[in-house]
Design a protein around this motif. Sequence first.
Motif, PDB file in Angstrom:
ATOM      1  N   ASP A   1       0.840  -1.204   0.000  1.00  0.00           N
ATOM      2  CA  ASP A   1       0.000   0.000   0.000  1.00  0.00           C
ATOM      3  C   ASP A   1       0.871   1.248   0.000  1.00  0.00           C
ATOM      4  O   ASP A   1       2.105   1.161  -0.085  1.00  0.00           O
ATOM      5  CB  ASP A   1      -0.991  -0.021   1.167  1.00  0.00           C
ATOM      6  N   GLU A   2       0.242   2.420   0.096  1.00  0.00           N
ATOM      7  CA  GLU A   2       1.005   3.675   0.004  1.00  0.00           C
ATOM      8  C   GLU A   2       1.959   3.861   1.176  1.00  0.00           C
ATOM      9  O   GLU A   2       2.927   4.622   1.086  1.00  0.00           O
ATOM     10  CB  GLU A   2       0.055   4.870  -0.107  1.00  0.00           C
ATOM     11  N   ASN A   3       1.712   3.136   2.273  1.00  0.00           N
ATOM     12  CA  ASN A   3       2.617   3.190   3.425  1.00  0.00           C
ATOM     13  C   ASN A   3       3.667   2.086   3.391  1.00  0.00           C
ATOM     14  O   ASN A   3       4.340   1.831   4.386  1.00  0.00           O
ATOM     15  CB  ASN A   3       1.803   3.084   4.724  1.00  0.00           C
ATOM     16  N   LYS A   4       3.779   1.423   2.238  1.00  0.00           N
ATOM     17  CA  LYS A   4       4.771   0.368   1.981  1.00  0.00           C
ATOM     18  C   LYS A   4       4.504  -0.896   2.801  1.00  0.00           C
ATOM     19  O   LYS A   4       5.405  -1.704   3.017  1.00  0.00           O
ATOM     20  CB  LYS A   4       6.197   0.889   2.234  1.00  0.00           C
ATOM     21  N   ARG A   5       3.269  -1.058   3.235  1.00  0.00           N
ATOM     22  CA  ARG A   5       2.901  -2.271   3.965  1.00  0.00           C
ATOM     23  C   ARG A   5       2.573  -3.376   2.972  1.00  0.00           C
ATOM     24  O   ARG A   5       1.844  -3.157   2.007  1.00  0.00           O
ATOM     25  CB  ARG A   5       1.692  -1.987   4.858  1.00  0.00           C
ATOM     26  N   ASN A   6       3.112  -4.572   3.193  1.00  0.00           N
ATOM     27  CA  ASN A   6       2.868  -5.694   2.284  1.00  0.00           C
ATOM     28  C   ASN A   6       1.430  -6.201   2.451  1.00  0.00           C
ATOM     29  O   ASN A   6       1.038  -6.656   3.517  1.00  0.00           O
ATOM     30  CB  ASN A   6       3.874  -6.810   2.579  1.00  0.00           C
ATOM     31  N   LEU A   7       0.648  -6.113   1.367  1.00  0.00           N
ATOM     32  CA  LEU A   7      -0.753  -6.524   1.407  1.00  0.00           C
ATOM     33  C   LEU A   7      -0.941  -7.985   0.988  1.00  0.00           C
ATOM     34  O   LEU A   7      -1.826  -8.667   1.489  1.00  0.00           O
ATOM     35  CB  LEU A   7      -1.591  -5.638   0.471  1.00  0.00           C
TER      36      LEU A   7
END
Length: 202
Positions: free
Chosen positions: A56-62
């Motif tokens: 996501d835009e916060n660089k969290r792996n989805l």
Amino acid sequence: MAINLEKGQRINLEKSNGAKLQSICVGINWGAIVKKGLFGNKKEPVDLDASCAIYDENKRNLDTVSFRQLKSRDGAIKHSGDDLTGDLNGDDGLDNEVITLDLSKLNPAANYVGFFINSFRGQDFKDIPFASIRIYEGTPTRVNEVFAKYDIANDSAFAGNVSMVLGVFYKRNGDWKFNAIGLPTADRNLEQTVVTIQQNHL
């Protein structure tokens, strides 16, 4: 006309007629290792694994699509399946593994999709005779139009490595673009490469 990508080059996902690419195939093609012996050459199968990770835009792996999970949870990304050998009889011109990506079906929270390769058996990239990526419209068995291609072999920078980051699709102002990265990493498996992309390439 396909664009020959170079490391670090960024491209818009737009065709010559101005239409934007929505349904994309990312194909990986590679060859088996040829080893010379006393009684002739011997073919050594190569198991490269093409994978992609969504952030996501916060660089969290989805989500991550690989040989372990052949489809993303949103249904937008599909993997053709695990190829355990590579081309045993030379380059047949066909991709060994293909990941299809429908940008219109991606989870709206997705902001980055990173593509990468891991050598499952730890075979050194320098020993693999050829390996390339291409981005095209079509299906895993039919190429309509090659949009871009990127040769990831024949580069001494890959020697001694078994993992690499191919490139990242990223969203800017609602439009998708592609960054050709083509860098080896010291990772030993796909879980580590998911983190490498997260930390260094988004």
